[in-house]
Scaffold this active site. Structure first.
Site, PDB file in Angstrom:
ATOM      1  CB  CYS A  93      -0.893   0.001   1.237  1.00  0.00           C
ATOM      2  SG  CYS A  93      -1.934   1.464   1.388  1.00  0.00           S
ATOM      3  CB  CYS A  96      -0.427   2.110   5.740  1.00  0.00           C
ATOM      4  SG  CYS A  96      -1.163   0.586   5.090  1.00  0.00           S
ATOM      5  CB  CYS A 149      -5.230  -0.581   2.401  1.00  0.00           C
ATOM      6  SG  CYS A 149      -3.971  -0.992   3.639  1.00  0.00           S
ATOM      7  CB  CYS A 152      -4.306   3.105   5.833  1.00  0.00           C
ATOM      8  SG  CYS A 152      -3.987   2.808   4.082  1.00  0.00           S
ATOM      9  CB  CYS A 172      -8.787  -4.293 -11.883  1.00  0.00           C
ATOM     10  SG  CYS A 172      -8.882  -5.336 -13.324  1.00  0.00           S
TER      11      CYS A 172
END
Length: 186
Positions: A93, A96, A149, A152, A172
């Protein structure tokens, strides 16, 4: 492509154009598709008051990363940095640094976004050990499944049920919502 995206309800197309060095015609520097304010999801899973941290995210992220991860934007197909990346490693990510997808599960879906058959840590259909969440998304007039995510709440992309066996999933994911860390053993 721009004409097609402009015709979609609730989508604005922002194209940034700048002159080429030494004169000549303009070059496209970047672009993105944006959901209108009416399409924003009001059922956030955010564990904090978003108004308090917006400025912090804006300081940490580029404008395009902020738009995609915090405002649920989408980068244009075939424009992402990691679309053609075939190097072994892990995708994290951008907000984070949570581990999200392994390059082992990445494949070319032909859709224009980096695609993965499952999230890192998945055990068959059990995603309890992954760093992703799924949420229904009705923002473009049809139902799809948003991928976020888990650490976060960053918007990553969408998942569809037309992927390769055995999972049958196609995640995707927007390149700007990811960072890539190559494997140390090549």
């Amino acid at each position: 492509m721009a004409r097609l995206l402009r015709r979609l309800p609730g989508v604005q197309l922002l194209l940034l154009q700048a002159p080429r060095a030494g004169g000549g015609s303009s070059a496209w520097l970047g672009s993105r598709a944006a959901h209108s304010d009416m399409d924003k999801d009001t059922g956030s899973l955010t564990r904090y008051d978003a108004s308090d941290v917006t400025t912090d995210w804006q300081k940490k992220l580029t404008p395009e990363q902020f738009h995609v991860t915090r405002e649920k934007g989408t980068e244009l197909p075939f424009s992402g940095l990691y679309l053609s990346n075939t190097e072994p490693g892990m995708y994290h990510c951008v907000c984070c640094d949570a581990s999200l997808f392994s390059s082992v599960k990445k494949y070319d879906s032909g859709t224009g976004w980096p695609s993965f058959s499952e999230a890192h840590g998945a055990r068959g259909t059990d995603e309890s050990n992954t760093n992703i969440l799924r949420r229904p998304d009705n923002s473009l007039g049809s139902t799809s499944t948003e991928v976020l995510c888990k650490q976060c709440d960053a918007h990553l992309g969408h998942v569809f049920s037309d992927g390769p066996a055995p999972s049958g999933q196609r995640f995707c994911i927007n390149s700007v919502s990811l960072t890539f860390k190559p494997s140390s053993s090549h």
